[in-house]
Design an enzyme around this catalytic site. Structure first.
Site, mmCIF file in Angstrom:
data_model
loop_
_atom_site.group_PDB
_atom_site.id
_atom_site.type_symbol
_atom_site.label_atom_id
_atom_site.label_comp_id
_atom_site.label_asym_id
_atom_site.label_seq_id
_atom_site.Cartn_x
_atom_site.Cartn_y
_atom_site.Cartn_z
ATOM 1 N N ASP A 254 4.698 13.540 -4.023
ATOM 2 C CA ASP A 254 5.467 12.981 -5.146
ATOM 3 C C ASP A 254 6.509 13.966 -5.676
ATOM 4 O OD1 ASP A 254 3.605 10.757 -5.114
ATOM 5 O OD2 ASP A 254 2.210 12.057 -6.181
ATOM 6 N N GLU B 222 6.130 1.662 -7.695
ATOM 7 C CA GLU B 222 5.585 2.764 -8.491
ATOM 8 C C GLU B 222 6.590 3.916 -8.459
ATOM 9 O OE1 GLU B 222 1.965 4.001 -6.619
ATOM 10 O OE2 GLU B 222 2.861 4.100 -4.634
#
Length: 516
Positions: free
Chosen positions: A23, A188
Site C-alpha cells: 500500500d 478501496e
C-alpha cells in the site's frame, strides 16, 4: 543482495523495490521524494523511505517506534497499520492511516527522518481504513476513506468527510461518493488529489491480486464522479496492479507507484509513467490496444534533472551501531531484556526467553527479529556464537510466514550441542532433522531461489557449507505481509533457570553462490 531496479543506462526495471512495502504512498517535496507503506503489527512501524529519482530508495526512518495500544506485547498478525497516506502541508509532513479495529490515526513531523509526533486518534470506530487527507485551495480540509468489510460489514464504497484544518478530527459523517459494488467490487485505497480544477480519487478495485486502477473525477469534491479504468494487468504477468500514489515532477512528468501481490515475496513496488489526456491520467503503456494501460517492465527513468547512484534499503548488518538497523522489525513491541547491542560491543546479543504461555509455535512468538525478503533470489547467513546458551535453549535462523522453517543450535542438558532443522505453522512445530554439532560456533545460512524455494545449510570453523538433507522449503506469506528472514533465541517454557544468549557479529545478505 537486494534487488537493484536502476539499470545504469538511463532505464529502470520493475519492480523498483522487490520487497514487501504494501500500500505505498508517495509525495514530492522540492527535489526529494518520500514514501510510506503499511506495516501492520510489525515494530517499528510506518516505514519512511527517501529517493531522489523514484527508482532508488533508501529506508530512512519509522514513524512509529512503539505501538502504544493494548495487546501489542503479543503478535497481532494482520492488524495495526493499514494503508497510510503521506502528505506535505503547512510546512510539515503528515501521515494518516486506518487501524480497522480502532479508527483513523494521524502523526506529523517537521523532518521525515526525525521524530514523529505521538499517534493521534482522529476518528474512533471499527472498519475505517485507507484514509487520505486533502487541504483545498480555500483552506477547507477533507478526508476520504474506505471500509473493511470484516469489521464494518461494508465493502466497495468510499466516503468523503469534512476535516478540521489541523487534521485533529472529522467534522461530519460526510457522503458516500462512490459505490463500486456493480462494476468495481472491492473499491478501496483511495488517494485524493486536485488538478486543473478537477478533484481526483485514485483507487484500486477488483481485488489485490486480480484488480485494476480506477480513476474518479469531478468538479465538486462530493461528486458526482465520472469513472475510468486506466491501468490493468492486460496480457502481462504483473498481476493487480494495486494501490499506490501519484506524484508530479518539477519537469512536468507524472508517475504512479503501486504494489503487486507476489505471494511469499509480499507486495512489491512498481513505478508507472503517467500521461494526461483530456484531463484523465493514463498509466503504463497500452500494449494490446484496448485503451487501458498495462504495467511497464522496463522504461526510461523519471526526468529529475540529473542522475543519482543506485541504492536500495539496507539488508546486511555487522551490528556495530548503537541502535538496530532500520531493516529489522520485531513481531510485537520489543522488551529491553530480549536483546542488547552494548553487552558485547560489535555484536548483537539475543537473550533466550520463553514464548508466551498461549503460543502453540513460533508463529505466536513476539521476540523474533526479522526483515523483509529483499529480492527474488538471495542468501542470508548469520554467524552464531551459541556458547552462552543454557541447557535447553535454542537459537538460530528462521524463514517466517504462515508456515516457517528454521535451522538452530540447541544446548543439550549434558553440555553437548545439536544442530536441528524444524518446520512449523500456526498450530504446531516439528523437528525434521537433527545431528550433533562439534562446536558452539557456526554460520547458519538459507538460500532462497526463484519461487521462494529455501534450502538451509551450516558451516563450522574450517569446513564448507553443508546442506541440511531435507526437502526444500517453500516460503509462504503471512497475514497481509510477505515472508521474512531473521534470528531468534528461545528458552523452553516452565524452566527454572535463567536463559542464556547467543552473539552474532554478522548477518550477511548476498547473491546466491551455489556452493552447497
Amino acid at each position: 543482495m537486494p534487488w537493484i531496479s536502476d539499470q545504469g543506462d538511463g532505464t529502470f526495471a520493475n519492480p523498483v523495490l522487490h520487497a514487501d512495502y504494501s500500500d505505498p504512498d508517495v509525495i514530492r517535496v522540492g527535489e526529494d521524494f518520500y514514501m510510506t507503506a503499511s506495516s501492520f503489527s510489525h515494530i517499528p512501524g510506518l516505514p519512511i523511505l527517501h529517493s531522489k529519482d523514484l527508482v532508488n530508495w533508501k529506508l530512512i526512518n519509522h514513524a512509529i517506534p512503539r505501538m502504544d495500544l493494548p495487546g501489542y506485547e503479543l503478535p497481532q498478525h494482520g492488524n495495526g497499520v493499514w494503508a497510510p497516506a503521506i502528505r506535505y502541508h503547512a510546512g510539515k509532513y503528515w501521515i494518516f492511516y486506518g487501524d480497522p479495529d480502532v479508527g483513523i490515526f494521524m502523526t506529523t513531523a517537521d523532518d521525515p527522518a526525525g521524530e514523529w509526533s505521538p499517534l493521534h486518534l482522529v476518528q474512533e470506530g471499527k472498519g475505517f481504513i485507507d484514509p487520505c487527507p486533502f487541504w483545498d485551495d480555500d483552506g477547507q480540509a477533507y478526508l476520504v476513506h474506505a471500509y473493511a468489510n470484516s469489521r464494518a460489514g461494508i465493502k466497495h464504497v468510499l466516503r468523503m468527510r469534512r476535516m478540521s484544518p489541523d487534521g485533529a478530527k472529522l467534522l461530519d459523517e460526510g457522503d458516500l461518493v462512490f459505490d463500486g459494488s456493480g462494476n468495481h467490487p472491492t473499491t478501496e485505497g483511495p488517494k485524493l488529489y486536485k488538478r486543473n480544477g478537477y478533484y481526483y480519487i485514485f483507487a484500486p478495485a477488483g481485488g489485490v491480486a486480480t484488480g485494476w486502477q480506477l480513476i474518479l473525477r469531478s468538479r465538486s469534491i462530493f461528486g458526482p464522479f465520472e469513472e475510468k479504468i486506466v491501468l490493468h494487468q492486460g496480457d502481462l504477468s504483473i498481476n493487480g496492479p494495486h494501490q499506490g500514489g501519484w506524484v508530479e515532477l518539477a519537469s512536468g512528468e507524472s508517475w504512479f507507484l503501486h504494489f503487486q501481490d507476489k505471494g511469499a515475496y509480499g507486495r512489491i513496488v512498481h513505478l508507472q509513467p503517467v500521461r494526461w489526456v483530456d484531463d484523465w491520467p493514463l498509466m503504463g503503456v497500452d500494449t494490446n490496444g484496448d485503451g487501458i494501460g498495462e504495467p511497464v517492465l522496463r522504461y526510461p527513468k523519471p526526468n529529475v534533472g540529473r542522475e543519482y547512484p543506485a541504492v536500495a534499503p539496507f539488508t546486511s548488518d555487522s551490528f556495530d551501531a548503537p541502535a538496530f538497523g532500520l531493516q529489522w522489525q520485531w513481531q510485537a513491541n520489543p522488551e529491553p531484556a530480549w536483546s542488547s547491542l552494548s553487552d558485547a560491543p560489535g555484536r548483537l546479543r539475543l537473550y533466550a526467553h520463553p514464548m508466551p504461555p498461549s503460543a502453540k509455535s513460533l508463529y505466536q512468538a513476539p521476540q523474533l527479529l526479522l526483515q523483509k525478503f529483499p529480492a527474488e533470489a538471495f542468501e542470508a547467513a548469520a554467524t552464531i556464537d551459541a556458547s552462552g546458551l543454557a541447557p535447553g535453549d535454542r537459537a538460530g535462523l528462521i524463514v517466517f510466514g504462515y508456515s516457517y522453517a528454521l535451522i538452530e543450535i540447541q544446548k543439550q542438558t549434558g553440555g553437548a550441542w545439536s544442530l536441528l532443522y524444524a518446520e512449523g505453522n500456526e498450530e504446531t512445530e516439528r523437528t525434521v532433522w537433527e545431528a550433533p554439532l562439534s562446536s558452539s560456533e557456526a554460520v547458519l545460512r538459507v538460500t532462497v531461489k526463484e519461487g521462494a524455494i529455501c534450502t538451509f545449510s551450516c558451516r563450522t570453523e574450517g569446513s564448507t557449507f553443508l546442506k541440511i538433507p531435507v526437502m526444500p522449503f517453500s516460503a509462504r506469506e503471512s497475514r497481509w505481509v510477505g515472508a521474512k528472514v531473521g534470528l531468534f533465541a528461545l528458552r523452553p517454557g516452565g524452566t527454572v533457570n535463567a536463559g542464556g544468549y547467543i552473539d552474532t557479529d554478522s548477518f550477511r545478505v548476498a547473491a546466491v553462490t551455489d556452493d552447497e
